[in-house]
Design an enzyme around this catalytic site. Structure first.
Site, PDB file in Angstrom:
ATOM      1  N   ARG A 143      33.558  58.806  25.888  1.00 56.89           N
ATOM      2  CA  ARG A 143      33.618  58.168  24.569  1.00 56.89           C
ATOM      3  C   ARG A 143      32.257  58.139  23.901  1.00 56.89           C
ATOM      4  NH1 ARG A 143      37.251  52.782  25.060  1.00 56.89           N
ATOM      5  NH2 ARG A 143      35.534  51.986  23.790  1.00 56.89           N
TER       6      ARG A 143
ATOM      7  N   LYS B 263      39.805  46.077  30.899  1.00 59.81           N
ATOM      8  CA  LYS B 263      41.031  45.665  30.191  1.00 59.81           C
ATOM      9  C   LYS B 263      42.055  46.808  30.151  1.00 59.81           C
ATOM     10  CE  LYS B 263      38.678  44.700  26.412  1.00 59.81           C
ATOM     11  NZ  LYS B 263      37.334  45.063  26.907  1.00 59.81           N
TER      12      LYS B 263
ATOM     13  N   ARG C 255      32.585  56.479  32.761  1.00 55.93           N
ATOM     14  CA  ARG C 255      33.994  56.475  32.346  1.00 55.93           C
ATOM     15  C   ARG C 255      34.411  57.811  31.723  1.00 55.93           C
ATOM     16  NH1 ARG C 255      36.396  51.948  28.430  1.00 55.93           N
ATOM     17  NH2 ARG C 255      34.666  52.527  27.075  1.00 55.93           N
TER      18      ARG C 255
ATOM     19  N   ARG D 273      39.764  39.779  18.522  1.00 58.20           N
ATOM     20  CA  ARG D 273      38.356  39.891  18.884  1.00 58.20           C
ATOM     21  C   ARG D 273      37.500  38.947  18.069  1.00 58.20           C
ATOM     22  NH1 ARG D 273      38.271  45.338  20.927  1.00 58.20           N
ATOM     23  NH2 ARG D 273      36.215  45.855  21.685  1.00 58.20           N
TER      24      ARG D 273
ATOM     25  N   ARG E  82      27.429  46.744  21.721  1.00 51.78           N
ATOM     26  CA  ARG E  82      28.806  46.229  21.856  1.00 51.78           C
ATOM     27  C   ARG E  82      28.827  44.926  22.659  1.00 51.78           C
ATOM     28  NH1 ARG E  82      31.412  51.187  24.550  1.00 51.78           N
ATOM     29  NH2 ARG E  82      33.291  49.941  24.681  1.00 51.78           N
TER      30      ARG E  82
HETATM   31  P1  AP5 Z   1      38.187  50.142  31.107  1.00 52.39           P
HETATM   32  O1  AP5 Z   1      39.479  49.688  31.712  1.00 52.39           O
HETATM   33  O2  AP5 Z   1      38.221  51.343  30.240  1.00 52.39           O
HETATM   34  O3  AP5 Z   1      37.480  48.898  30.358  1.00 52.39           O
HETATM   35  P2  AP5 Z   1      37.821  48.193  28.986  1.00 52.39           P
HETATM   36  O4  AP5 Z   1      37.595  46.735  29.175  1.00 52.39           O
HETATM   37  O5  AP5 Z   1      39.180  48.599  28.480  1.00 52.39           O
HETATM   38  O6  AP5 Z   1      36.653  48.816  28.105  1.00 52.39           O
HETATM   39  P3  AP5 Z   1      36.579  49.285  26.610  1.00 52.39           P
HETATM   40  O7  AP5 Z   1      35.230  49.944  26.443  1.00 52.39           O
HETATM   41  O8  AP5 Z   1      37.777  50.115  26.227  1.00 52.39           O
HETATM   42  O9  AP5 Z   1      36.589  47.949  25.865  1.00 52.39           O
HETATM   43  P4  AP5 Z   1      36.189  47.675  24.454  1.00 52.39           P
HETATM   44  O10 AP5 Z   1      36.817  46.342  24.258  1.00 52.39           O
HETATM   45  O11 AP5 Z   1      34.757  47.766  24.128  1.00 52.39           O
HETATM   46  O12 AP5 Z   1      36.820  48.916  23.647  1.00 52.39           O
HETATM   47  P5  AP5 Z   1      37.983  49.064  22.590  1.00 52.39           P
HETATM   48  O13 AP5 Z   1      38.575  50.394  22.759  1.00 52.39           O
HETATM   49  O14 AP5 Z   1      38.896  47.880  22.573  1.00 52.39           O
HETATM   50  O15 AP5 Z   1      37.136  50.331  32.305  1.00 52.39           O
HETATM   51  C1  AP5 Z   1      35.831  50.797  32.076  1.00 52.39           C
HETATM   52  C2  AP5 Z   1      35.379  51.736  33.222  1.00 52.39           C
HETATM   53  O16 AP5 Z   1      35.265  50.965  34.416  1.00 52.39           O
HETATM   54  C3  AP5 Z   1      36.406  52.846  33.546  1.00 52.39           C
HETATM   55  O17 AP5 Z   1      35.721  54.010  33.901  1.00 52.39           O
HETATM   56  C4  AP5 Z   1      37.207  52.287  34.730  1.00 52.39           C
HETATM   57  O18 AP5 Z   1      37.718  53.329  35.560  1.00 52.39           O
HETATM   58  C5  AP5 Z   1      36.162  51.435  35.439  1.00 52.39           C
HETATM   59  N1  AP5 Z   1      36.730  50.249  36.065  1.00 52.39           N
HETATM   60  C6  AP5 Z   1      37.735  49.459  35.577  1.00 52.39           C
HETATM   61  N2  AP5 Z   1      37.992  48.421  36.394  1.00 52.39           N
HETATM   62  C7  AP5 Z   1      37.106  48.567  37.435  1.00 52.39           C
HETATM   63  C8  AP5 Z   1      36.861  47.791  38.625  1.00 52.39           C
HETATM   64  N3  AP5 Z   1      37.572  46.690  38.904  1.00 52.39           N
HETATM   65  N4  AP5 Z   1      35.881  48.199  39.451  1.00 52.39           N
HETATM   66  C9  AP5 Z   1      35.136  49.318  39.176  1.00 52.39           C
HETATM   67  N5  AP5 Z   1      35.329  50.088  38.090  1.00 52.39           N
HETATM   68  C10 AP5 Z   1      36.298  49.720  37.216  1.00 52.39           C
HETATM   69  O19 AP5 Z   1      37.139  48.991  21.204  1.00 52.39           O
HETATM   70  C11 AP5 Z   1      36.273  50.039  20.821  1.00 52.39           C
HETATM   71  C12 AP5 Z   1      35.790  49.781  19.400  1.00 52.39           C
HETATM   72  O20 AP5 Z   1      36.906  49.733  18.496  1.00 52.39           O
HETATM   73  C13 AP5 Z   1      35.050  48.457  19.166  1.00 52.39           C
HETATM   74  O21 AP5 Z   1      33.682  48.550  19.499  1.00 52.39           O
HETATM   75  C14 AP5 Z   1      35.291  48.256  17.671  1.00 52.39           C
HETATM   76  O22 AP5 Z   1      34.435  49.091  16.902  1.00 52.39           O
HETATM   77  C15 AP5 Z   1      36.708  48.758  17.472  1.00 52.39           C
HETATM   78  N6  AP5 Z   1      37.724  47.695  17.627  1.00 52.39           N
HETATM   79  C16 AP5 Z   1      38.718  47.679  18.555  1.00 52.39           C
HETATM   80  N7  AP5 Z   1      39.463  46.575  18.411  1.00 52.39           N
HETATM   81  C17 AP5 Z   1      38.937  45.876  17.381  1.00 52.39           C
HETATM   82  C18 AP5 Z   1      39.251  44.618  16.776  1.00 52.39           C
HETATM   83  N8  AP5 Z   1      40.290  43.879  17.229  1.00 52.39           N
HETATM   84  N9  AP5 Z   1      38.476  44.188  15.758  1.00 52.39           N
HETATM   85  C19 AP5 Z   1      37.429  44.935  15.292  1.00 52.39           C
HETATM   86  N10 AP5 Z   1      37.066  46.132  15.830  1.00 52.39           N
HETATM   87  C20 AP5 Z   1      37.817  46.594  16.862  1.00 52.39           C
END
Ligand code: AP5
Length: 215
Positions: free
Chosen positions: A155, A13, A122, A87, A166
């Site tokens: 991270r 994402k 990552r 979410r 997660r």
């Molecule tokens: P990346 O683009 O970083 O993936 P992502 O989907 O953004 O992953 P996240 O881990 O950031 O998602 P998340 O939803 O768990 O985390 P968030 O920060 O929102 O890509 C991942 C890796 O793969 C990278 O190394 C990239 O280079 C590689 N890659 C990408 N595309 C690729 C491809 N096509 N092919 C190969 N490799 C590829 O949330 C974190 C925490 O915050 C949650 O657990 C929760 O505690 C809290 N939180 C956040 N939002 C909320 C909410 N709305 N409600 C409650 N808690 C929340």
């Protein structure tokens, strides 16, 4: 145009969000990045959410809704790209209740078995949210950000055990958001589409762009 990007942790994402906001001139609302910044700045919110995030659990709704509301009030005239929000169904209902119209819900679909290795490789530049991968998308210089030259970090919640937690939370709590948008499609005029997130980064982006240009 407002868009929601959905997908499991590590589905790509953040990677796609950077490309989408550049192409369509949108504001990215990434709740995970906002929370990590609060932790880094040691704010009251940051202190409350630090351990919750490190454990791979969702942050309480009142905290999330208040940071999103504040962000939207500052940027009321922009096209919005939501990354990591909503979410839960409650968060989707909140967006509806404050009159944010969602044009597209885009799901990036990646099977769980690909996720642990993706997140293990990552590296992130925490200030900008830029993401890299040790194998698939390495920085030009090892573990330094391409634009600022600052050190990259791994991270806290990317440890394999936390990633499994997660993923469980995603399937139980966030996957129903897709169904909620599908069942309210007519009323909200929201289009839903899913792209294959196992393709390479540019191919995923091409699939998203193709679908967005249809409307
Ligand atoms: P990346 O683009 O970083 O993936 P992502 O989907 O953004 O992953 P996240 O881990 O950031 O998602 P998340 O939803 O768990 O985390 P968030 O920060 O929102 O890509 C991942 C890796 O793969 C990278 O190394 C990239 O280079 C590689 N890659 C990408 N595309 C690729 C491809 N096509 N092919 C190969 N490799 C590829 O949330 C974190 C925490 O915050 C949650 O657990 C929760 O505690 C809290 N939180 C956040 N939002 C909320 C909410 N709305 N409600 C409650 N808690 C929340």
């Amino acid at each position: 145009m407002n868009i929601i990007l959905l997908g499991a942790p590590g589905a790509g994402k953040g990677t796609q969000a950077e490309k989408i906001i550049d192409k369509y001139n949108m504001l990215r609302v990434a709740t995970g990045d906002m929370l990590r910044l609060a932790i880094q700045n040691q704010t009251e919110t940051g202190m409350k959410v630090k351990d919750i995030m490190a454990a791979g659990k969702l942050v309480p709704e009142d905290i999330i809704l208040s940071i999103v509301k504040e962000e939207l009030e500052k940027n009321s005239d922009k096209s919005l790209l939501f990354d990591g929000f909503p979410r839960t169904v409650q968060q989707a209902e909140f967006l509806k209740s404050i009159g944010i119209n969602v044009d597209y819900v885009v799901e990036i679909d990646v099977p769980d078995e690909n996720i642990v290795s993706r997140l293990g490789g990552r590296w992130v530049h925490s200030k900008s949210g830029r993401v890299y991968h040790a194998v698939n998308n390495p920085p030009k210089e090892q573990w330094l950000d391409d634009e600022t030259g600052e050190p990259l970090e791994q991270r806290e919640d990317d440890k394999p055990e936390t990633v499994k937690k997660r993923l469980k939370v995603y399937h139980e709590t966030t996957a129903p958001v897709v169904k909620w948008y599908q069942s309210n499609k007519e009323e909200l005029s929201t289009e839903f589409f899913s792209v294959d997130g196992t393709q390479d980064v540019d191919a995923v982006f091409a699939s998203i762009s193709e679908n967005l240009s249809k409307k």
